[in-house]
Design a protein around this motif. Structure first.
Motif, short mmCIF file in Angstrom:
data_model
loop_
_atom_site.label_atom_id
_atom_site.label_comp_id
_atom_site.label_asym_id
_atom_site.label_seq_id
_atom_site.Cartn_x
_atom_site.Cartn_y
_atom_site.Cartn_z
N VAL A 35 0.84 -1.19 0.00
CA VAL A 35 0.00 0.00 0.00
C VAL A 35 0.88 1.24 0.00
O VAL A 35 2.04 1.20 0.43
CB VAL A 35 -0.95 0.03 1.23
CG1 VAL A 35 -1.95 -1.11 1.18
CG2 VAL A 35 -0.16 0.01 2.54
N VAL A 36 0.30 2.33 -0.50
CA VAL A 36 1.02 3.60 -0.51
C VAL A 36 0.04 4.72 -0.19
O VAL A 36 -1.11 4.71 -0.64
CB VAL A 36 1.70 3.84 -1.88
CG1 VAL A 36 0.70 3.77 -3.01
CG2 VAL A 36 2.43 5.18 -1.90
N GLN A 37 0.49 5.68 0.59
CA GLN A 37 -0.32 6.85 0.90
C GLN A 37 -0.14 7.90 -0.19
O GLN A 37 0.99 8.22 -0.59
CB GLN A 37 0.10 7.43 2.25
CG GLN A 37 -0.60 8.72 2.62
CD GLN A 37 -0.21 9.18 4.01
OE1 GLN A 37 -0.51 8.54 5.00
NE2 GLN A 37 0.51 10.31 4.08
N CYS A 38 -1.26 8.42 -0.67
CA CYS A 38 -1.24 9.47 -1.68
C CYS A 38 -1.94 10.70 -1.10
O CYS A 38 -2.95 10.57 -0.39
CB CYS A 38 -1.95 9.03 -2.95
SG CYS A 38 -1.27 7.52 -3.69
N VAL A 39 -1.42 11.88 -1.41
CA VAL A 39 -1.95 13.12 -0.84
C VAL A 39 -2.27 14.08 -1.97
O VAL A 39 -1.48 14.29 -2.89
CB VAL A 39 -0.92 13.77 0.11
CG1 VAL A 39 -1.57 14.94 0.86
CG2 VAL A 39 -0.35 12.75 1.09
N GLY A 40 -3.47 14.67 -1.91
CA GLY A 40 -3.86 15.61 -2.93
C GLY A 40 -4.96 16.53 -2.43
O GLY A 40 -5.26 16.58 -1.23
N SER A 41 -5.57 17.27 -3.34
CA SER A 41 -6.68 18.15 -2.99
C SER A 41 -7.52 18.40 -4.23
O SER A 41 -7.04 18.30 -5.36
CB SER A 41 -6.16 19.48 -2.42
OG SER A 41 -5.37 20.16 -3.38
N GLY A 42 -8.80 18.71 -3.99
CA GLY A 42 -9.70 19.04 -5.08
C GLY A 42 -10.00 17.89 -6.02
O GLY A 42 -10.38 18.11 -7.17
N LEU A 43 -9.86 16.66 -5.53
CA LEU A 43 -10.09 15.49 -6.37
C LEU A 43 -11.50 14.94 -6.17
O LEU A 43 -12.04 14.99 -5.05
CB LEU A 43 -9.08 14.39 -6.05
CG LEU A 43 -7.60 14.76 -6.19
CD1 LEU A 43 -6.73 13.66 -5.62
CD2 LEU A 43 -7.25 15.00 -7.65
N GLU A 44 -12.10 14.42 -7.22
CA GLU A 44 -13.36 13.71 -7.10
C GLU A 44 -13.04 12.24 -6.87
O GLU A 44 -12.63 11.53 -7.79
CB GLU A 44 -14.21 13.90 -8.36
CG GLU A 44 -14.72 15.32 -8.56
CD GLU A 44 -15.72 15.41 -9.71
OE1 GLU A 44 -16.24 14.34 -10.11
OE2 GLU A 44 -15.93 16.53 -10.19
N VAL B 168 -7.97 2.38 -9.68
CA VAL B 168 -7.59 3.74 -10.07
C VAL B 168 -6.15 3.77 -10.57
O VAL B 168 -5.38 2.83 -10.36
CB VAL B 168 -7.73 4.73 -8.88
CG1 VAL B 168 -9.17 4.80 -8.41
CG2 VAL B 168 -6.81 4.33 -7.73
N GLU B 169 -5.84 4.88 -11.22
CA GLU B 169 -4.48 5.18 -11.65
C GLU B 169 -4.14 6.57 -11.15
O GLU B 169 -4.91 7.50 -11.33
CB GLU B 169 -4.36 5.12 -13.16
CG GLU B 169 -2.99 5.49 -13.70
CD GLU B 169 -2.97 5.46 -15.22
OE1 GLU B 169 -2.91 4.35 -15.79
OE2 GLU B 169 -3.04 6.56 -15.84
N VAL B 170 -2.99 6.71 -10.50
CA VAL B 170 -2.58 8.02 -10.01
C VAL B 170 -1.19 8.34 -10.53
O VAL B 170 -0.37 7.45 -10.78
CB VAL B 170 -2.59 8.08 -8.46
CG1 VAL B 170 -3.98 7.78 -7.92
CG2 VAL B 170 -1.57 7.13 -7.86
N GLN C 234 -0.65 14.49 -8.69
CA GLN C 234 -0.83 15.44 -9.77
C GLN C 234 -2.10 15.12 -10.56
O GLN C 234 -2.72 16.00 -11.13
CB GLN C 234 0.39 15.40 -10.71
CG GLN C 234 1.69 15.81 -10.00
CD GLN C 234 2.92 15.51 -10.84
OE1 GLN C 234 2.81 14.97 -11.95
NE2 GLN C 234 4.09 15.82 -10.31
N SER C 235 -2.48 13.84 -10.60
CA SER C 235 -3.71 13.46 -11.29
C SER C 235 -4.20 12.13 -10.75
O SER C 235 -3.43 11.33 -10.19
CB SER C 235 -3.48 13.36 -12.81
OG SER C 235 -2.61 12.28 -13.11
#
Length: 452
Positions: A64-73, A81-83, A102-103
């Motif tokens: 597992v990996v933690q991903c951090v972002g904002s304004g995502l649906e 998913v693909e990040v 980034q996406s």
């Protein structure tokens, strides 16, 4: 999870590749990509919003990996998913690294919430609940870790036996008679003829000793036993071994000792993340696993623990007590129980020999292996003499005509031979401290379960 998402342009003069140009990176490989832009694919294991900052846990086949972002649906958990994002070190993130998004692209969205929250799975809840939703719960981190350990265990079993000159075989699972007699057979209609699901490959692997001398099989077996316990399955994975030109059952026990040592060595090398996740400690396999005759074992547990054993075998409590004694007194998680009486062994078990070479009327060269309080193996030397085998079939009141396809081979010079079978799920469960053996199989079959 206290990190802040990356904002603005990347702090580098390097040109960043487009997402379509990126090769997939697995979660375990992030340390090699610190500061770089990576593409990850997997399942949305968990998500939460904290004041406009979004934390996602992505699960792929490696971890597992933690991903951090904002304004995502964000889609529902368990969506694939693909990040794309930059890798940054973070001491509180799983594995010490996180990805600043980034996406995010939804590959396949979950259409409804998962019936069980995978990050909150607990093996101590009602096991029927977890098994009812097994198509989802098998994705849980602990669940798949147990199955990964089992896969490595089986691979080690196979590799070591091949190294010792064994040949892998495949035997029928639809048979005309049971290998061990008794009533624990699943009957089936075979084009109007009565047939059964195989309870063991025993008779076939003995026949194949006459072909390759040393053989093994990894395959399911079926037992129509009406148990409903945490230690029984009606379909389980049997790791079967048979070898020819032995002196006695001692050779068979020595081989199993080497096999177990090879299994533990491979798990130590290749399953450390899974062992750590499950808090499991691998046992040390002694160069010579302790051995005790059954009658002496029964006497020991009665004298030391006051537990009287009734019946022809050790009961579960006696197995637990005997294992505890050897762990405490000899530092061994393993103990062979030997010299089983004929009443507790199938018709093909070789009798023990008296000093004058005659067959003992009561005892056999059969054994069980106990590990951390439970039987994981039955084995022993088999009868290889044709006349002796026919006498044994008659003594067990079996139909010799039904076994003619098996006994025929013993007319043609079968060597002294023996073998054993390990229940893969039981061994996995005891290695990992899993209280219910059904969690050590992806889709268990027990007294009441035919789905999923």
């Amino acid at each position: 999870m206290t990190s802040e998402p990356q904002t603005g342009k990347p702090q580098t003069s390097e040109r960043q590749p487009a997402p379509s140009q990126l090769q997939r990176t697995l979660s375990r490989d992030l340390p090699a990509h610190e500061g770089q832009t990576v593409k990850l694919q997997g399942f949305l294991h968990a998500r939460r919003d904290l004041g406009g900052v979004q934390f996602l846990v992505l699960r792929d086949r490696a971890g597992v990996v933690q991903c951090v972002g904002s304004g995502l649906e964000l889609p529902l958990p368990e969506s694939s998913v693909e990040v794309v994002g930059r890798v940054a070190a973070h001491p509180k993130a799983p594995g010490g690294y996180e990805v600043h998004l980034q996406s995010l692209r939804v590959v396949t969205a979950a259409v409804e919430p998962s019936p069980v929250e995978l990050p909150k799975l607990d093996w101590h809840v009602n096991p029927e609940t977890l098994l009812d939703y097994r198509v989802v719960t098998v994705r849980g981190l602990k669940e798949r870790a147990a199955l990964k350990v089992q896969a490595e265990l089986v691979a080690a079993f196979r590799d070591h036996l091949i190294h010792e000159g064994f040949t892998e075989i495949s035997t029928p699972k639809i048979v005309s008679a049971g290998a061990e007699g008794g009533a624990n057979l699943f009957p089936i209609d075979y084009f109007g003829q009565p047939a059964y699901l195989a309870q063991s490959p025993q008779l076939y692997k003995q026949i194949m000793v006459g072909v390759f001398e040393r053989v093994f099989e990894v395959a399911p077996v079926y037992r129509a036993e009406e148990h409903a316990t945490s230690r029984h399955l009606n379909e389980y994975l049997s790791l079967d071994v048979e070898l020819g030109f032995i002196e006695s059952e001692e050779d068979v026990m020595d081989l199993e000792t080497r096999v177990l040592a090879a299994i533990m060595a491979r798990l130590a090398e290749r399953a450390q993340p899974e062992l750590a996740l499950l808090g499991a400690a691998l046992p040390e396999v002694p160069a010579h696993i302790p051995r005790i005759p059954l009658l002496e074992a029964r006497q020991l547990v009665q004298e030391k623990y006051g537990h009287a054993v009734h019946g022809k075998d050790l009961d579960p409590e006696a197995e637990r007590l005997l294992s505890g004694h050897y762990a405490e007194a000899h530092g061994s998680d393993f103990v062979f129980v030997t010299k089983y009486p004929r009443a507790a062994r199938p018709f093909y078990a070789h009798p023990e020999l008296n000093a004058d070479g005659s067959a003992d009327a009561e005892l056999t060269r059969g054994f069980d292996l106990l590990f951390r309080g439970i039987e994981i193996t039955s084995g022993g030397q088999r009868i290889h003499d044709h006349a002796m085998l026919l006498e044994s079939i008659a003594a067990y009141r079996l139909n010799p005509e039904a076994l003619a396809g098996y006994t025929e081979v013993f007319k043609y010079g079968m060597p002294p031979h023996g073998g054993f079978a390990i229940g893969a799920e039981r061994l996995t469960a005891k290695l990992l401290g899993i209280s219910n053996v059904r969690y050590a199989r992806a889709f268990p079959r027990d007294r009441h379960r035919l789905t999923p």
